[in-house]
Design a protein around this motif. Structure first.
Motif, PDB file in Angstrom:
ATOM      1  N   GLU A  32      -6.329  12.563   2.796  1.00 23.44           N
ATOM      2  CA  GLU A  32      -6.542  11.366   3.610  1.00 23.44           C
ATOM      3  C   GLU A  32      -5.572  10.265   3.206  1.00 23.44           C
ATOM      4  O   GLU A  32      -5.023   9.549   4.055  1.00 23.44           O
ATOM      5  N   PHE A  33      -5.376  10.118   1.906  1.00 23.97           N
ATOM      6  CA  PHE A  33      -4.439   9.121   1.401  1.00 23.97           C
ATOM      7  C   PHE A  33      -3.032   9.383   1.938  1.00 23.97           C
ATOM      8  O   PHE A  33      -2.353   8.474   2.421  1.00 23.97           O
ATOM      9  N   GLU A  34      -2.580  10.636   1.868  1.00 29.02           N
ATOM     10  CA  GLU A  34      -1.230  10.978   2.312  1.00 29.02           C
ATOM     11  C   GLU A  34      -1.082  10.793   3.822  1.00 29.02           C
ATOM     12  O   GLU A  34      -0.046  10.347   4.313  1.00 29.02           O
ATOM     13  N   ARG A  35      -2.106  11.149   4.563  1.00 25.58           N
ATOM     14  CA  ARG A  35      -2.047  11.016   6.018  1.00 25.58           C
ATOM     15  C   ARG A  35      -1.936   9.546   6.423  1.00 25.58           C
ATOM     16  O   ARG A  35      -1.152   9.188   7.310  1.00 25.58           O
ATOM     17  N   VAL A  36      -2.702   8.684   5.757  1.00 25.50           N
ATOM     18  CA  VAL A  36      -2.650   7.258   6.063  1.00 25.50           C
ATOM     19  C   VAL A  36      -1.305   6.669   5.664  1.00 25.50           C
ATOM     20  O   VAL A  36      -0.721   5.843   6.390  1.00 25.50           O
ATOM     21  N   LEU A  37      -0.787   7.082   4.509  1.00 23.71           N
ATOM     22  CA  LEU A  37       0.501   6.570   4.047  1.00 23.71           C
ATOM     23  C   LEU A  37       1.610   6.928   5.030  1.00 23.71           C
ATOM     24  O   LEU A  37       2.444   6.085   5.392  1.00 23.71           O
ATOM     25  N   ASP A  38       1.622   8.161   5.491  1.00 28.60           N
ATOM     26  CA  ASP A  38       2.632   8.578   6.464  1.00 28.60           C
ATOM     27  C   ASP A  38       2.450   7.839   7.791  1.00 28.60           C
ATOM     28  O   ASP A  38       3.426   7.443   8.441  1.00 28.60           O
ATOM     29  N   GLY A  39       1.189   7.638   8.199  1.00 23.71           N
ATOM     30  CA  GLY A  39       0.932   6.902   9.426  1.00 23.71           C
ATOM     31  C   GLY A  39       1.435   5.473   9.346  1.00 23.71           C
ATOM     32  O   GLY A  39       1.994   4.932  10.321  1.00 23.71           O
ATOM     33  N   LEU A  40       1.266   4.829   8.191  1.00 29.05           N
ATOM     34  CA  LEU A  40       1.774   3.471   8.001  1.00 29.05           C
ATOM     35  C   LEU A  40       3.286   3.433   8.198  1.00 29.05           C
ATOM     36  O   LEU A  40       3.827   2.542   8.878  1.00 29.05           O
ATOM     37  N   VAL A  41       3.968   4.399   7.585  1.00 31.33           N
ATOM     38  CA  VAL A  41       5.439   4.431   7.675  1.00 31.33           C
ATOM     39  C   VAL A  41       5.881   4.644   9.122  1.00 31.33           C
ATOM     40  O   VAL A  41       6.779   3.960   9.626  1.00 31.33           O
ATOM     41  N   ARG A  42       5.266   5.591   9.802  1.00 32.82           N
ATOM     42  CA  ARG A  42       5.675   5.916  11.173  1.00 32.82           C
ATOM     43  C   ARG A  42       5.432   4.738  12.126  1.00 32.82           C
ATOM     44  O   ARG A  42       6.302   4.370  12.924  1.00 32.82           O
ATOM     45  N   HIS A  43       4.260   4.135  12.051  1.00 29.60           N
ATOM     46  CA  HIS A  43       3.953   3.045  12.974  1.00 29.60           C
ATOM     47  C   HIS A  43       4.719   1.767  12.609  1.00 29.60           C
ATOM     48  O   HIS A  43       5.050   0.969  13.501  1.00 29.60           O
ATOM     49  N   ALA A  44       4.995   1.567  11.315  1.00 35.47           N
ATOM     50  CA  ALA A  44       5.816   0.415  10.937  1.00 35.47           C
ATOM     51  C   ALA A  44       7.237   0.567  11.472  1.00 35.47           C
ATOM     52  O   ALA A  44       7.902  -0.426  11.806  1.00 35.47           O
ATOM     53  N   HIS A  45       7.696   1.794  11.588  1.00 35.34           N
ATOM     54  CA  HIS A  45       9.036   2.054  12.118  1.00 35.34           C
ATOM     55  C   HIS A  45       9.083   1.880  13.633  1.00 35.34           C
ATOM     56  O   HIS A  45      10.073   1.362  14.180  1.00 35.34           O
ATOM     57  N   LEU A  46       8.021   2.267  14.328  1.00 35.53           N
ATOM     58  CA  LEU A  46       8.030   2.268  15.797  1.00 35.53           C
ATOM     59  C   LEU A  46       7.336   1.051  16.404  1.00 35.53           C
ATOM     60  O   LEU A  46       7.715   0.599  17.488  1.00 35.53           O
ATOM     61  N   HIS A  47       6.288   0.538  15.732  1.00 34.91           N
ATOM     62  CA  HIS A  47       5.479  -0.540  16.325  1.00 34.91           C
ATOM     63  C   HIS A  47       5.208  -1.618  15.287  1.00 34.91           C
ATOM     64  O   HIS A  47       4.052  -1.954  15.018  1.00 34.91           O
ATOM     65  N   ARG A  48       6.241  -2.151  14.698  1.00 34.92           N
ATOM     66  CA  ARG A  48       6.092  -3.068  13.558  1.00 34.92           C
ATOM     67  C   ARG A  48       5.247  -4.292  13.915  1.00 34.92           C
ATOM     68  O   ARG A  48       4.327  -4.657  13.181  1.00 34.92           O
ATOM     69  N   GLU A  49       5.543  -4.955  15.029  1.00 32.88           N
ATOM     70  CA  GLU A  49       4.825  -6.179  15.371  1.00 32.88           C
ATOM     71  C   GLU A  49       3.350  -5.912  15.654  1.00 32.88           C
ATOM     72  O   GLU A  49       2.469  -6.640  15.188  1.00 32.88           O
ATOM     73  N   GLU A  50       3.073  -4.866  16.408  1.00 30.63           N
ATOM     74  CA  GLU A  50       1.678  -4.531  16.714  1.00 30.63           C
ATOM     75  C   GLU A  50       0.911  -4.184  15.446  1.00 30.63           C
ATOM     76  O   GLU A  50      -0.233  -4.613  15.250  1.00 30.63           O
ATOM     77  N   LEU A  51       1.545  -3.416  14.568  1.00 28.53           N
ATOM     78  CA  LEU A  51       0.892  -3.015  13.317  1.00 28.53           C
ATOM     79  C   LEU A  51       0.643  -4.228  12.433  1.00 28.53           C
ATOM     80  O   LEU A  51      -0.443  -4.379  11.848  1.00 28.53           O
ATOM     81  N   THR A  52       1.620  -5.106  12.308  1.00 26.66           N
ATOM     82  CA  THR A  52       1.466  -6.297  11.465  1.00 26.66           C
ATOM     83  C   THR A  52       0.314  -7.157  11.947  1.00 26.66           C
ATOM     84  O   THR A  52      -0.501  -7.643  11.145  1.00 26.66           O
TER      85      THR A  52
END
Length: 902
Positions: free
Chosen positions: A443-463
């Motif tokens: 679960e930790f690894e899945r969330v970490l990868d999800g953070l990286v992917r969405h920060a790369h593609l949807h930075r403003e929405e994620l922030t």
């Protein structure tokens, strides 16, 4: 009083508070009217807020001011609820009770109803009621209200009463008749009532209460009822010691015992051993008086004969024997219950039950006889002949060929892909962030990868989503940011979340990435450094084009990565013109499954990528280089200077030199390229990021086993609890099984706590089912640990009995065989050896192994009827007799233990 005078008095009060002169506050408050107190209260609240913000370096200045604030605020508040909230404030905790008399003094002019209200509110605050009992009691006495009966107040009352004048103080306290029965309703018994002092000691509460009951100060009926009810509710033995001792001293009358037959039966069935033994004694007395009916005796016996405590079971069989002598006509109702003992783990108890059934078998009809013959199937094979002589071979169930039973081999599970939406990611992130290191690795690894992917593609929405979800996080406030919230660590995934929100200093991120990582003397510190290095790197690069997604995200729940998947990830990086992040790529290499059938093909594909990263992956997949450290155990006397001889001090993990790791991996990983790490179990790091350690090198079982050794030693030598958490990952990991894995499993089987041994048994059976375990090598590891006294035979016997009971008799017998000769040859009898021999005999009788064990004849030929001698003879007979069935494939000839590699 003029406004000027009033203002002067308020200033005087505030000055005294700021100076910490709390003794002077009551006198100053007497001069203030209602309006002046209201004015002063506003200033006191402001000062309280200010003082709360002081750092620890001002503690000496802070404490007297807080005491003065407490007294002044208590006198200025007019509402009972507000006054209680102020007095009971956490920052005003008065461990020294220094302000008790001053607080009571400033409240002296309040009416009794108001005082009673405050007293009750404070009594409902466990910490205040317990630690400042004197203050609450003072309010109770001044108001004349009924004594509070909250748990906190009762704990404080018992502490205040306990002393050399316990009986006199209890007799003089008018609240004693009310509070004592309430103590018996508490889930946790106050400490003073559980002290291990004799009944002659003046501080022994049960004796004091029994004395007061005899004097009529306490109501006997309510105490007896309370004790019985508390024992029936169950709980920890510590909490039941007081009601049990009190009940024994009260010595229930025949009438009191007769009216509670169902209660005694309930205790005998489910209560801890001391309580069950007392209830059994009471029921035996009722039976002797003719006050226990046959159905009640049968009900009681059906419960007790299923208990594991041999003493209780033997006592119950004795009671049944006595009652059958008195009334043999009860055999039809009682013998089927006696037959419940046919399945007991102790063959001596089985034999005793079988003889009792045989003595009264002529008193029952054919239907009961058939039922008893069916129950005989649970008997040990050692009693098969006696059962045939009793019932006749035709009446017994036919013996089926033995078949070893092992659990199914666990299948690998694919890790779910990253969250598809920002909303889903944030929901998962909140869960993992709250759990921190306790969150499962996948679960930790899945969330970490999800953070990286969405920060790369949807930075403003994620922030924006993170800012809303983590608005109250300790590190998200301006105060937390100003004090450099991550100066002392990453706090798990929090540092990456904070980096997306811009709440981590850039200087902190850069320093954490570039600074060198000094090798830790503790392997667990080194493992934590690996995780921290990954998190710092991710936090520094997240949201940039350099990190579109993580290479090291596992594809399997074990933490491993499928080789072809890593190749495709590197291809995507190449096509985007991105070089892998060093730490992320290093972790990915450690996780890739070299044992995967597609590894060779993946190596070729990686080499064809035409990048340095592809070449490194190809070399890694084709290199025959395990990261498992060499394991060396110093003999006693070779431990470090000043050591205790602990096994943890004698284990040395020598990590072999691997140039690729030392030259090409980031600093946090270089210890894996060659160093010597002391396996020290008192390093205090074993509880840190342990959930993620197994996923550092999931393709190398021996490495994981070596890292677990100091943790497991803590469960054996230091009686620590919950130390076998890593064994499930060890059993499911890839890689060959060697000395470290066998030693880790051997230690786990000898842990102090039963739940840890149960986890070890599960791992043993899974490894055996996978065909990865050398049973002889495991037995040899156990032999060494038992011989030197690290593993206690009785704990090992319990684990072995549990493993065998699952149907793995052949496997268990093959593990026990190598350690028996050395224990049998010991100059002094080894405590618990009889239990080990009993389990071994059971394994041989059921699985059908044959041969001889050196030293067994000498013990079996001794005189006496001790369990050691009896079980040695039983094992010898079983070995000589052999079995018509075949030994299971998972086992081996018990006379041929394997050698252990050094």
């Amino acid at each position: 009083m003029s406004d000027v005078t009033e203002e002067i008095l308020v200033k005087s009060l505030l000055a005294a508070v700021r100076e910490g002169r709390f003794e002077a506050v009551p006198g100053l408050l007497k001069e203030l009217g209602h309006g002046a107190r209201k004015t002063a209260l506003a200033e006191l609240k402001s000062l309280r807020t200010e003082v709360r913000g002081w750092g620890w370096e001002r503690w000496g200045e802070q404490l007297p001011i807080q005491r003065a604030l407490r007294v002044a605020g208590a006198g200025c508040h007019t509402g009972a609820a507000a006054a209680a909230a102020w007095i009971g404030g956490r920052d005003f905790s008065d461990w020294g009770r220094a302000t008790t008399s001053q607080v009571l003094e400033v409240l002296v002019d309040r009416d009794t109803a108001w005082l009673a209200d405050v007293a009750q509110r404070l009594a409902e605050r466990p910490t205040v009621a317990e630690n400042e009992y004197g203050l609450v009691r003072g309010l109770v006495d001044r108001s004349g209200c009924a004594a509070p009966t909250t748990d906190g107040y009762l704990v404080g009352w018992t502490a205040a009463m306990t002393g050399r004048r316990l009986v006199e103080d209890l007799r003089a306290d008018p609240h004693t008749p009310v509070l004592v029965p309430r103590i018996l309703d508490m889930i946790e018994t106050p400490n003073q009532l559980t002290w291990a002092v004799g009944p002659e000691a003046p501080t022994h509460w049960p004796t004091a209460l029994a004395t007061l009951t005899a004097e009529g100060v306490l109501d006997r009926a309510s105490l007896v009822d309370g004790c019985v009810a508390r024992l029936l509710r169950g709980g920890r033995p510590r909490d039941l010691r007081f009601p049990l001792t009190l009940l024994q001293l009260l010595d229930p009358t025949p009438e009191e015992r007769r009216g509670r037959t169902a209660d005694w039966i309930g205790m005998a069935a489910d209560a801890p051993s001391p309580v069950a033994a007392y209830a059994q004694e009471v029921l035996a007395g009722l039976a002797a008086e003719g006050e226990l009916s046959t159905p009640e005796l049968a009900e009681m016996s059906a419960q007790v004969l299923f208990r594991t405590e041999k003493k209780l079971v033997r006592a119950q069989l004795t009671l049944l024997t006595r009652e059958l002598r008195k009334d043999s006509g009860a055999a039809a109702e009682l013998l089927p219950v006696v037959a419940d003992a046919f399945g007991h783990e102790d063959t001596g108890i089985q034999e005793r039950a079988l003889k009792l059934v045989g003595r009264y078998l002529p008193k029952v009809d054919g239907q009961v006889r058939e039922e008893l013959a069916g129950a005989a199937a649970a008997l040990s094979p050692a009693h098969r002949q006696a059962a045939e002589e009793l019932f006749g071979a035709s009446e017994l169930a036919e013996d089926l060929p033995y078949e070893e039973t092992l659990p199914p081999v666990p299948e690998r599970r694919r890790v779910a892909g990253p969250a598809a939406t920002v909303a889903e990611l944030v929901a998962d992130l909140v869960t993992v962030s709250k759990g921190r290191s306790k969150a499962p690795s996948e679960e930790f690894e899945r969330v970490l990868d999800g953070l990286v992917r969405h920060a790369h593609l949807h930075r403003e929405e994620l922030t924006a989503a993170l800012t809303e979800a983590f608005a109250d996080a300790w590190w998200a406030s301006d105060e937390g940011y100003g004090r450099d919230a991550f100066a002392r660590g990453t706090y798990g995934v929090d540092v990456v979340t904070a980096a997306v929100m811009g709440r981590v200093r850039q200087s902190r991120l850069q320093n954490a990435r570039v600074r060198g990582h000094a090798p830790s003397p503790c392997v667990h510190g080194a493992l934590d450094s690996v995780l921290d290095a990954r998190l710092w790197e991710t936090a520094a690069l997240i949201g940039t084009d350099r990190l579109p997604f993580l290479l090291a995200t596992p594809t399997w729940h074990t933490g491993a990565i499928e080789p072809s998947v890593l190749v495709e990830r590197l291809r995507a990086y190449r096509d985007a013109g991105i070089d892998p992040a060093p730490t992320d790529f290093a972790q990915a290499l450690l996780r890739v499954r070299k044992s995967d059938p597609s590894a060779d093909e993946a190596a070729a594909d990686a080499s064809a990528l035409g990048t340095r990263a592809g070449e490194r992956l190809a070399d890694w997949l084709t290199a025959d280089a395990s990261l498992a450290p060499g394991l060396r155990i110093r003999t006693r006397g070779q431990e470090t200077k000043g050591g205790t001889g602990s096994l943890a001090e004698r284990i040395v993990l020598k990590i072999r030199e691997r140039r690729a790791v030392r030259d090409e991996f980031p600093p946090a990983f270089r210890w894996l390229g060659g160093t010597e790490v002391q396996a020290e179990n008192r390093c205090h790091r074993w509880f840190a990021e342990r959930e993620h350690w197994a996923a550092v090198v999931p393709d190398d079982r021996e490495a994981l086993a070596a890292w677990l050794l100091p943790v497991l030693v803590g469960g054996v030598e230091w009686d620590e609890r919950g130390v076998t958490w890593g064994l499930t990952a060890l059993a499911e990991a890839d890689g060959p099984v060697g000395g470290a894995t066998h030693l880790a499993l051997a230690l786990a089987l000898g842990c102090r706590h039963a739940e840890d041994r149960l986890t070890a048994v599960d791992a043993l059976l899974v490894l055996a089912a996978r065909g990865d375990l050398d049973l002889g090598k495991l037995g040899a590891s156990l032999a060494g640990l038992v011989e030197e006294g690290t593993v206690k035979p009785n704990r090992l016997a319990d684990a072995a009995r549990t493993a065998a009971a699952t149907g793995a008799y052949g496997t268990t017998g093959a593990v026990l065989a190598p350690l028996l000769p050395a224990l049998l040859a010991a100059e002094k009898p080894v405590r618990g050896l009889g239990e080990l021999l009993a389990v071994a005999a059971d394994c041989v009788e059921r699985s059908g192994s044959c041969g001889e064990i050196p030293g067994l004849d000498a013990v079996a030929d001794r005189r006496g009827s001790s369990q050691l001698v009896v079980q040695a003879g039983r094992l010898r007979r079983a070995l000589r007799a052999g079995s018509e069935g075949h030994a299971p494939e998972a086992g081996q000839d018990m006379t041929q233990p394997a050698e252990i590699d050094q």
